[in-house]
Design an enzyme around this catalytic site. Structure first.
Site, PDB file in Angstrom:
ATOM      1  N   LYS A  86       0.810  -1.223   0.000  1.00 49.98           N
ATOM      2  CA  LYS A  86       0.000   0.000   0.000  1.00 49.98           C
ATOM      3  C   LYS A  86       0.847   1.279   0.000  1.00 49.98           C
ATOM      4  O   LYS A  86       0.484   2.262  -0.646  1.00 49.98           O
ATOM      5  CB  LYS A  86      -0.976  -0.011   1.176  1.00 49.98           C
ATOM      6  CG  LYS A  86      -2.053  -1.083   1.053  1.00 49.98           C
ATOM      7  CD  LYS A  86      -3.056  -1.005   2.189  1.00 49.98           C
ATOM      8  CE  LYS A  86      -4.135  -2.060   2.030  1.00 49.98           C
ATOM      9  NZ  LYS A  86      -5.160  -1.978   3.089  1.00 49.98           N
ATOM     10  N   ASP A 129      -9.903   2.530   2.898  1.00 53.85           N
ATOM     11  CA  ASP A 129      -9.957   1.651   4.066  1.00 53.85           C
ATOM     12  C   ASP A 129     -10.794   2.242   5.200  1.00 53.85           C
ATOM     13  O   ASP A 129     -11.670   1.578   5.761  1.00 53.85           O
ATOM     14  CB  ASP A 129      -8.547   1.349   4.573  1.00 53.85           C
ATOM     15  CG  ASP A 129      -7.818   0.344   3.698  1.00 53.85           C
ATOM     16  OD1 ASP A 129      -8.483  -0.447   3.002  1.00 53.85           O
ATOM     17  OD2 ASP A 129      -6.572   0.347   3.711  1.00 53.85           O
TER      18      ASP A 129
END
Length: 276
Positions: free
Chosen positions: A67, A104
């Site tokens: 990420k 997220d």
């Protein structure tokens, strides 16, 4: 209608539910798309991503451990991605450049507040971990109305860096991992560590969970079982894994790519049968 080629990058990645989820979403909306897993080592990640998009890829989901690297290689960044310093979605722009997003935190909050009907406003929250997963949700917890956010990480420097980045010392602060037995109880405890994924135990004091505590693990399946078992023994009111977050973040990326939002509830319900 053929919507193009998509993928999820990770290492390892064979366990990913993303292909299944996106195909169900596509079926809901009458789309056809290709969606595959790509196992890329950290050393090969950037080259693999660039090759995928050069070959016509339209969008990619990104999971551990890539990420931060996904954020770094992108040309444009959403505000959520900038805050987190990481990205779980990459989108090819019309001019060929890449845009990074981080969904997220939004996915976790939606799972908690919409699906599980937990009102986060006024909660005292404990965030376990200060890595990419924690950074992806910290700001969204505060935006959702959490009163205070206490960040605890085995490496205190990372916790301090996250608190400094948030820049609101009255609401977001750190404590040492060694202090967990003496810092009282919390209304919300979020496990953003990699302990479950690595098969390790957190060995948390039961006193952390208040009388009406909500405990939430960002992982799901086997990786979440240890923390959820601890939460139940600690008599937490609610103990949730991150399966709903996974479905919601998938829906966010699907909407970014196709300008249409799928219905997440039937997908979540079907997956919940497997990961009960």
């Amino acid at each position: 209608m053929n919507a193009g080629q998509f993928a999820v990058f990770g290492h390892p990645i064979s366990h990913s539910l993303s292909p299944q989820i996106h195909q169900v979403f596509a079926h809901q909306l009458g789309l056809e798309l290709g969606y595959r897993t790509i196992d890329a080592s950290p050393e090969a990640f950037t080259a693999e991503v660039r090759h995928f998009f050069a070959e016509g890829g339209r969008g990619a989901n990104v999971t551990l451990p890539h990420k931060t690297a996904a954020f770094a290689l992108a040309d444009e960044h959403s505000e959520a991605a900038k805050r987190a310093g990481s990205a779980n979605v990459l989108t090819r722009l019309p001019d060929g450049r890449l845009a990074a997003h981080n969904t997220d935190g939004a996915g976790m909050v939606r799972d908690l507040t919409d699906r599980h009907q937990v009102d986060l406003r006024g909660h005292t929250a404990l965030l376990l971990g200060a890595g990419g997963a924690a950074r992806g949700v910290a700001w969204d917890l505060l935006d959702a109305g959490v009163e205070t956010l206490t960040i605890v990480n085995r490496s205190p420097e990372a916790a301090d860096a996250l608190a400094d980045a948030i820049g609101d010392p009255l609401r977001a602060h750190t404590r040492y991992w060694e202090d967990l037995a003496d810092i009282g109880s919390f209304d919300l405890i979020v496990n953003a560590t990699s302990a479950g994924v690595l098969g390790k135990s957190l060995e948390l004091p039961f006193a952390l969970a208040g009388n009406r505590a909500t405990c939430y693990d960002l992982s799901y399946g086997v990786a979440a079982t240890g923390f959820l078992a601890w939460a139940r023994v600690a008599a937490a009111r609610y103990a949730f894994d991150g399966l709903g977050m996974l479905v919601e973040t998938a829906a966010d990326s699907f909407e970014l790519w196709h300008d249409r939002r799928p219905d997440t509830e039937p997908v979540y319900a079907e997956l919940r049968k497997k990961y009960a």
